[in-house]
Design a protein around this motif. Structure first.
Motif, PDB file in Angstrom:
ATOM      1  N   PHE A   1      76.065  65.872  10.486  1.00  0.00           N
ATOM      2  CA  PHE A   1      75.990  64.985   9.327  1.00  0.00           C
ATOM      3  C   PHE A   1      74.538  64.620   9.029  1.00  0.00           C
ATOM      4  CE2 PHE A   1      75.969  60.584   7.663  1.00  0.00           C
ATOM      5  CZ  PHE A   1      76.643  60.797   6.463  1.00  0.00           C
ATOM      6  N   TRP A   2      73.782  64.318  10.086  1.00  0.00           N
ATOM      7  CA  TRP A   2      72.358  63.990   9.910  1.00  0.00           C
ATOM      8  C   TRP A   2      71.620  65.155   9.264  1.00  0.00           C
ATOM      9  CZ3 TRP A   2      67.802  66.122  11.603  1.00  0.00           C
ATOM     10  CH2 TRP A   2      66.647  65.335  11.478  1.00  0.00           C
ATOM     11  N   PHE A   3      71.844  66.366   9.779  1.00  0.00           N
ATOM     12  CA  PHE A   3      71.159  67.533   9.239  1.00  0.00           C
ATOM     13  C   PHE A   3      71.571  67.778   7.782  1.00  0.00           C
ATOM     14  CE2 PHE A   3      71.146  72.138   8.398  1.00  0.00           C
ATOM     15  CZ  PHE A   3      69.783  72.391   8.534  1.00  0.00           C
ATOM     16  N   GLY A   4      72.843  67.590   7.480  1.00  0.00           N
ATOM     17  CA  GLY A   4      73.298  67.780   6.110  1.00  0.00           C
ATOM     18  C   GLY A   4      72.594  66.850   5.144  1.00  0.00           C
ATOM     19  N   LEU A   5      72.416  65.595   5.550  1.00  0.00           N
ATOM     20  CA  LEU A   5      71.695  64.643   4.702  1.00  0.00           C
ATOM     21  C   LEU A   5      70.254  65.078   4.479  1.00  0.00           C
ATOM     22  CD1 LEU A   5      72.861  61.102   5.903  1.00  0.00           C
ATOM     23  CD2 LEU A   5      73.466  62.290   3.793  1.00  0.00           C
TER      24      LEU A   5
ATOM     25  N   LEU B   1      50.743  64.042   5.942  1.00  0.00           N
ATOM     26  CA  LEU B   1      52.030  64.202   6.609  1.00  0.00           C
ATOM     27  C   LEU B   1      51.897  63.630   8.013  1.00  0.00           C
ATOM     28  CD1 LEU B   1      54.899  65.504   6.580  1.00  0.00           C
ATOM     29  CD2 LEU B   1      53.836  67.581   7.491  1.00  0.00           C
ATOM     30  N   ILE B   2      52.704  62.618   8.336  1.00  0.00           N
ATOM     31  CA  ILE B   2      52.609  61.974   9.637  1.00  0.00           C
ATOM     32  C   ILE B   2      54.007  61.786  10.223  1.00  0.00           C
ATOM     33  CG2 ILE B   2      50.474  60.758   9.075  1.00  0.00           C
ATOM     34  CD1 ILE B   2      52.190  58.223   8.646  1.00  0.00           C
ATOM     35  N   GLY B   3      54.047  61.563  11.528  1.00  0.00           N
ATOM     36  CA  GLY B   3      55.301  61.227  12.178  1.00  0.00           C
ATOM     37  C   GLY B   3      55.761  62.296  13.151  1.00  0.00           C
ATOM     38  N   ALA B   4      56.557  61.845  14.112  1.00  0.00           N
ATOM     39  CA  ALA B   4      57.128  62.742  15.117  1.00  0.00           C
ATOM     40  C   ALA B   4      58.461  63.323  14.672  1.00  0.00           C
ATOM     41  CB  ALA B   4      57.304  61.985  16.437  1.00  0.00           C
ATOM     42  N   SER B   5      58.881  63.041  13.444  1.00  0.00           N
ATOM     43  CA  SER B   5      60.219  63.422  13.000  1.00  0.00           C
ATOM     44  C   SER B   5      60.482  64.909  13.081  1.00  0.00           C
ATOM     45  CB  SER B   5      60.447  62.938  11.556  1.00  0.00           C
ATOM     46  OG  SER B   5      60.200  61.566  11.433  1.00  0.00           O
ATOM     47  N   GLY B   6      59.496  65.740  12.727  1.00  0.00           N
ATOM     48  CA  GLY B   6      59.716  67.176  12.751  1.00  0.00           C
ATOM     49  C   GLY B   6      59.970  67.694  14.153  1.00  0.00           C
ATOM     50  N   ALA B   7      59.173  67.227  15.127  1.00  0.00           N
ATOM     51  CA  ALA B   7      59.374  67.638  16.510  1.00  0.00           C
ATOM     52  C   ALA B   7      60.693  67.109  17.054  1.00  0.00           C
ATOM     53  CB  ALA B   7      58.207  67.141  17.369  1.00  0.00           C
ATOM     54  N   ILE B   8      61.018  65.849  16.711  1.00  0.00           N
ATOM     55  CA  ILE B   8      62.267  65.254  17.188  1.00  0.00           C
ATOM     56  C   ILE B   8      63.467  65.945  16.545  1.00  0.00           C
ATOM     57  CG2 ILE B   8      63.627  63.129  17.242  1.00  0.00           C
ATOM     58  CD1 ILE B   8      60.946  61.625  17.418  1.00  0.00           C
ATOM     59  N   ALA B   9      63.326  66.382  15.290  1.00  0.00           N
ATOM     60  CA  ALA B   9      64.398  67.150  14.653  1.00  0.00           C
ATOM     61  C   ALA B   9      64.662  68.421  15.451  1.00  0.00           C
ATOM     62  CB  ALA B   9      64.023  67.487  13.216  1.00  0.00           C
ATOM     63  N   GLY B  10      63.606  69.022  16.019  1.00  0.00           N
ATOM     64  CA  GLY B  10      63.800  70.183  16.880  1.00  0.00           C
ATOM     65  C   GLY B  10      64.604  69.839  18.115  1.00  0.00           C
ATOM     66  N   VAL B  11      64.364  68.655  18.683  1.00  0.00           N
ATOM     67  CA  VAL B  11      65.141  68.193  19.833  1.00  0.00           C
ATOM     68  C   VAL B  11      66.612  68.044  19.447  1.00  0.00           C
ATOM     69  CG1 VAL B  11      65.482  66.266  21.429  1.00  0.00           C
ATOM     70  CG2 VAL B  11      63.163  67.050  20.898  1.00  0.00           C
ATOM     71  N   LEU B  12      66.870  67.505  18.266  1.00  0.00           N
ATOM     72  CA  LEU B  12      68.255  67.349  17.800  1.00  0.00           C
ATOM     73  C   LEU B  12      68.911  68.711  17.594  1.00  0.00           C
ATOM     74  CD1 LEU B  12      67.869  64.467  15.162  1.00  0.00           C
ATOM     75  CD2 LEU B  12      68.119  64.323  17.646  1.00  0.00           C
ATOM     76  N   GLY B  13      68.149  69.665  17.056  1.00  0.00           N
ATOM     77  CA  GLY B  13      68.690  71.009  16.881  1.00  0.00           C
ATOM     78  C   GLY B  13      69.051  71.650  18.208  1.00  0.00           C
TER      79      GLY B  13
ATOM     80  N   MET C   1      74.642  56.747   6.639  1.00  0.00           N
ATOM     81  CA  MET C   1      73.687  56.753   7.751  1.00  0.00           C
ATOM     82  C   MET C   1      74.364  56.211   8.999  1.00  0.00           C
ATOM     83  SD  MET C   1      70.077  54.734   8.111  1.00  0.00           S
ATOM     84  CE  MET C   1      69.151  54.769   9.647  1.00  0.00           C
ATOM     85  N   VAL C   2      74.140  56.861  10.128  1.00  0.00           N
ATOM     86  CA  VAL C   2      74.666  56.391  11.403  1.00  0.00           C
ATOM     87  C   VAL C   2      73.499  56.171  12.359  1.00  0.00           C
ATOM     88  CG1 VAL C   2      76.910  57.482  11.132  1.00  0.00           C
ATOM     89  CG2 VAL C   2      75.043  58.753  12.191  1.00  0.00           C
ATOM     90  N   ILE C   3      73.642  55.179  13.224  1.00  0.00           N
ATOM     91  CA  ILE C   3      72.590  54.832  14.177  1.00  0.00           C
ATOM     92  C   ILE C   3      73.081  55.161  15.576  1.00  0.00           C
ATOM     93  CG2 ILE C   3      71.125  52.985  15.069  1.00  0.00           C
ATOM     94  CD1 ILE C   3      71.628  51.505  12.429  1.00  0.00           C
ATOM     95  N   PRO C   4      72.478  56.136  16.252  1.00  0.00           N
ATOM     96  CA  PRO C   4      72.915  56.461  17.614  1.00  0.00           C
ATOM     97  C   PRO C   4      72.521  55.355  18.585  1.00  0.00           C
ATOM     98  CG  PRO C   4      70.942  57.699  17.074  1.00  0.00           C
ATOM     99  CD  PRO C   4      71.353  56.974  15.816  1.00  0.00           C
ATOM    100  N   VAL C   5      73.376  55.103  19.561  1.00  0.00           N
ATOM    101  CA  VAL C   5      73.125  54.061  20.552  1.00  0.00           C
ATOM    102  C   VAL C   5      73.047  54.649  21.962  1.00  0.00           C
ATOM    103  CG1 VAL C   5      74.000  51.917  21.565  1.00  0.00           C
ATOM    104  CG2 VAL C   5      74.255  52.327  19.114  1.00  0.00           C
ATOM    105  N   HIS C   6      73.936  55.604  22.244  1.00  0.00           N
ATOM    106  CA  HIS C   6      74.000  56.159  23.607  1.00  0.00           C
ATOM    107  C   HIS C   6      74.859  57.415  23.566  1.00  0.00           C
ATOM    108  CE1 HIS C   6      74.329  56.406  27.946  1.00  0.00           C
ATOM    109  NE2 HIS C   6      75.640  56.342  27.879  1.00  0.00           N
TER     110      HIS C   6
END
Length: 274
Positions: free
Chosen positions: A210-214, A165-177, A1-6
């Motif tokens: 790497f995040w998507f692969g996990l 099912l809760i959370g903004a993760s699905g929408a934010i995953a779209g931002v990452l994509g 796991m990696v934590i983005p900072v900037h």
């Protein structure tokens, strides 16, 4: 796991929509019953019953999304005593729930501070650039569409599930994509846990890939027991949706600035050539 900072990818305009989404998520979380004072979401019975009633009303439930049949009995938020001891009281719902709308409301619900802060960190770092490229209104619509794709994609894969099912993760995953399509070579400062947190500057394609692969591995049930309580499949669907929606914008996207060369964590001075 990696934590983005900037990320080393400046924007040209203020990301008002990203800031508003973050503020809305935090505000909704603070109004959720019993959540504000808990790191992970706590479990005393009265709060659990109240929270379960709240979730049943506003969270997205795969079975409801696919079959459009809200349950006949839902928790009322009250605590009662039955044949098997104390428990949550159930009764016919006093409200009308429209399952498609619950996908939108679920994007602003989180199960604890860690869940909320993790999502908001990714949205803050990567959302500003995507909003800068798309414009405010188009970015908001993009965010919502990715959230719906993630929600319904997960529901199709778990059509019989009654778990909220809760959370903004699905929408934010779209931002990452979208980010990995538009700026694959942008550098991202991350913290990598290895005895201590090591700061590294990685290209976006490596960090986000790497995040998507996990997420893909975990969604298949490998690496975690029963895929845990995280809707990894929603992350995968949201990420792919974001990539596809952002692909037409790729040709006109300016490349990120080349970051300065680093030497042992510090900016290296340019050498004079004689």
């Amino acid at each position: 796991m990696v934590i983005p900072v900037h990320d080393v990818n400046p924007v040209r305009r203020t990301p008002y929509v990203t800031y508003t989404l973050i503020a809305a998520n935090v505000l909704v979380f603070l109004t959720m019953p019993g959540m504000a004072g808990s790191v992970t979401g706590g479990s005393d019975l009265a709060r659990l019953c109240h929270l379960q009633a709240f979730m049943d009303q506003y969270a997205a439930v795969p079975r409801e999304l696919i079959h459009h049949q809200p349950p006949h009995l839902v928790p009322t938020g009250a605590v009662g005593v039955g044949p098997h001891g104390p428990g949550c009281v159930v009764a016919p719902p006093a409200y009308t729930k429209w399952p498609p709308l619950s996908v939108f409301t679920a994007m602003f619900l989180h199960g604890g501070w860690l869940h909320l802060l993790g999502n908001m960190l990714f949205l803050l770092i990567f959302g500003n650039n995507v909003e800068d490229r798309m414009g405010h209104i188009r970015y908001f619509l993009f965010y919502v569409v990715c959230g719906y794709a993630a929600g319904y994609g997960y529901a199709l894969l778990n059509a019989g599930s009654a778990d909220p099912l809760i959370g903004a993760s699905g929408a934010i995953a779209g931002v990452l994509g979208a980010y990995i399509v538009l700026w694959p070579t942008a550098r991202v400062w991350v913290l990598v846990p290895f005895l201590v947190f090591l700061p590294l500057r990685l290209p976006a394609w490596l960090m986000l890939g790497f995040w998507f692969g996990l997420q893909a591995v975990y969604s298949s049930g490998h690496g975690v027991s029963g895929a845990g309580t995280v809707a990894y499949a929603a992350h995968v669907v949201g990420f792919v949706a974001g990539m596809l929606l952002a692909w037409p914008l790729r040709p006109g996207t300016p490349p990120p600035p080349e970051p300065p060369r680093l030497l042992f964590g510090r900016q290296a001075r340019p050498r004079q050539v004689w």
